[in-house]
Design a protein around this motif. Structure first.
Motif, PDB file in Angstrom:
ATOM      1  N   ILE A  39      35.799  37.101  41.382  1.00  0.00           N
ATOM      2  CA  ILE A  39      35.165  35.880  41.887  1.00  0.00           C
ATOM      3  C   ILE A  39      33.918  36.239  42.692  1.00  0.00           C
ATOM      4  CG2 ILE A  39      35.432  33.942  43.485  1.00  0.00           C
ATOM      5  CD1 ILE A  39      38.406  33.844  42.574  1.00  0.00           C
ATOM      6  N   THR A  40      34.040  37.235  43.547  1.00  0.00           N
ATOM      7  CA  THR A  40      32.928  37.648  44.398  1.00  0.00           C
ATOM      8  C   THR A  40      31.736  38.143  43.586  1.00  0.00           C
ATOM      9  OG1 THR A  40      34.476  38.249  46.151  1.00  0.00           O
ATOM     10  CG2 THR A  40      32.271  39.160  46.317  1.00  0.00           C
ATOM     11  N   THR A  41      32.025  38.853  42.510  1.00  0.00           N
ATOM     12  CA  THR A  41      30.944  39.436  41.708  1.00  0.00           C
ATOM     13  C   THR A  41      30.458  38.507  40.602  1.00  0.00           C
ATOM     14  OG1 THR A  41      32.514  40.567  40.236  1.00  0.00           O
ATOM     15  CG2 THR A  41      31.717  41.798  42.157  1.00  0.00           C
ATOM     16  N   GLY A  42      31.070  37.345  40.486  1.00  0.00           N
ATOM     17  CA  GLY A  42      30.627  36.382  39.490  1.00  0.00           C
ATOM     18  C   GLY A  42      31.179  36.621  38.097  1.00  0.00           C
ATOM     19  N   SER A  43      32.238  37.416  37.995  1.00  0.00           N
ATOM     20  CA  SER A  43      32.887  37.666  36.701  1.00  0.00           C
ATOM     21  C   SER A  43      33.910  36.563  36.450  1.00  0.00           C
ATOM     22  CB  SER A  43      33.574  39.042  36.706  1.00  0.00           C
ATOM     23  OG  SER A  43      32.641  40.066  36.938  1.00  0.00           O
ATOM     24  N   TYR A  44      33.395  35.390  36.160  1.00  0.00           N
ATOM     25  CA  TYR A  44      34.250  34.215  36.093  1.00  0.00           C
ATOM     26  C   TYR A  44      35.195  34.211  34.893  1.00  0.00           C
ATOM     27  CZ  TYR A  44      31.193  32.761  39.811  1.00  0.00           C
ATOM     28  OH  TYR A  44      30.487  32.715  40.982  1.00  0.00           O
ATOM     29  N   GLN A  45      34.794  34.845  33.804  1.00  0.00           N
ATOM     30  CA  GLN A  45      35.696  34.927  32.656  1.00  0.00           C
ATOM     31  C   GLN A  45      36.918  35.770  33.029  1.00  0.00           C
ATOM     32  OE1 GLN A  45      34.014  36.225  28.945  1.00  0.00           O
ATOM     33  NE2 GLN A  45      35.993  36.353  27.938  1.00  0.00           N
ATOM     34  N   ARG A  46      36.666  36.908  33.667  1.00  0.00           N
ATOM     35  CA  ARG A  46      37.779  37.772  34.097  1.00  0.00           C
ATOM     36  C   ARG A  46      38.626  37.053  35.149  1.00  0.00           C
ATOM     37  NH1 ARG A  46      41.703  40.864  32.828  1.00  0.00           N
ATOM     38  NH2 ARG A  46      42.258  42.388  34.368  1.00  0.00           N
ATOM     39  N   ALA A  47      37.978  36.352  36.053  1.00  0.00           N
ATOM     40  CA  ALA A  47      38.704  35.610  37.089  1.00  0.00           C
ATOM     41  C   ALA A  47      39.624  34.576  36.455  1.00  0.00           C
ATOM     42  CB  ALA A  47      37.725  34.943  38.053  1.00  0.00           C
ATOM     43  N   GLY A  48      39.125  33.896  35.437  1.00  0.00           N
ATOM     44  CA  GLY A  48      39.945  32.905  34.743  1.00  0.00           C
ATOM     45  C   GLY A  48      41.130  33.532  34.034  1.00  0.00           C
ATOM     46  N   GLU A  49      40.892  34.674  33.396  1.00  0.00           N
ATOM     47  CA  GLU A  49      41.990  35.380  32.713  1.00  0.00           C
ATOM     48  C   GLU A  49      43.084  35.757  33.700  1.00  0.00           C
ATOM     49  OE1 GLU A  49      40.068  38.763  30.954  1.00  0.00           O
ATOM     50  OE2 GLU A  49      39.101  37.571  29.387  1.00  0.00           O
ATOM     51  N   LEU A  50      42.649  36.214  34.870  1.00  0.00           N
ATOM     52  CA  LEU A  50      43.622  36.618  35.890  1.00  0.00           C
ATOM     53  C   LEU A  50      44.320  35.407  36.507  1.00  0.00           C
ATOM     54  CD1 LEU A  50      41.506  39.394  37.624  1.00  0.00           C
ATOM     55  CD2 LEU A  50      43.560  39.747  36.248  1.00  0.00           C
ATOM     56  N   ALA A  51      43.529  34.422  36.912  1.00  0.00           N
ATOM     57  CA  ALA A  51      44.074  33.273  37.637  1.00  0.00           C
ATOM     58  C   ALA A  51      44.967  32.389  36.780  1.00  0.00           C
ATOM     59  CB  ALA A  51      42.935  32.435  38.216  1.00  0.00           C
ATOM     60  N   TYR A  52      44.639  32.279  35.497  1.00  0.00           N
ATOM     61  CA  TYR A  52      45.388  31.352  34.648  1.00  0.00           C
ATOM     62  C   TYR A  52      46.215  32.053  33.580  1.00  0.00           C
ATOM     63  CZ  TYR A  52      42.339  28.101  36.971  1.00  0.00           C
ATOM     64  OH  TYR A  52      41.684  27.387  37.937  1.00  0.00           O
ATOM     65  N   GLY A  53      46.139  33.380  33.536  1.00  0.00           N
ATOM     66  CA  GLY A  53      46.879  34.125  32.524  1.00  0.00           C
ATOM     67  C   GLY A  53      47.814  35.162  33.117  1.00  0.00           C
ATOM     68  N   ARG A  54      47.241  36.299  33.470  1.00  0.00           N
ATOM     69  CA  ARG A  54      48.053  37.438  33.899  1.00  0.00           C
ATOM     70  C   ARG A  54      48.869  37.177  35.172  1.00  0.00           C
ATOM     71  NH1 ARG A  54      50.296  40.727  32.175  1.00  0.00           N
ATOM     72  NH2 ARG A  54      49.787  42.475  33.494  1.00  0.00           N
TER      73      ARG A  54
END
Length: 71
Positions: A39-54
């Motif tokens: 989130i801090t670095t703006g990697s929103y795709q990865r953030a979404g994968e983590l927050a809503y997946g893993r």
């Protein structure tokens, strides 16, 4: 003698379950830290994968293991 084997198996199962719970909690902490970085670095795709997946998957798995009875 059969009773002692049963008790030892139950003890081993409880120890294994505890180790799995600890490992999952560590992994969850790592993923939450990774989410904060994403989130801090703006990697929103990865953030979404983590927050809503893993992370929800691991939380669900952890809850299932914590509430299950030893074999």
């Amino acid at each position: 003698m059969l009773g002692a084997d049963y008790i030892n198996n139950q003890k081993n199962a409880a120890e294994i379950k505890a180790a799995i719970v600890v490992a999952l909690k560590i992994k969850l902490t790592q993923l939450r830290d990774e989410l904060a970085v994403a989130i801090t670095t703006g990697s929103y795709q990865r953030a979404g994968e983590l927050a809503y997946g893993r992370i929800p998957e691991l939380e669900k798995e952890l809850k299932a293991i914590e509430t299950s009875q030893p074999v």
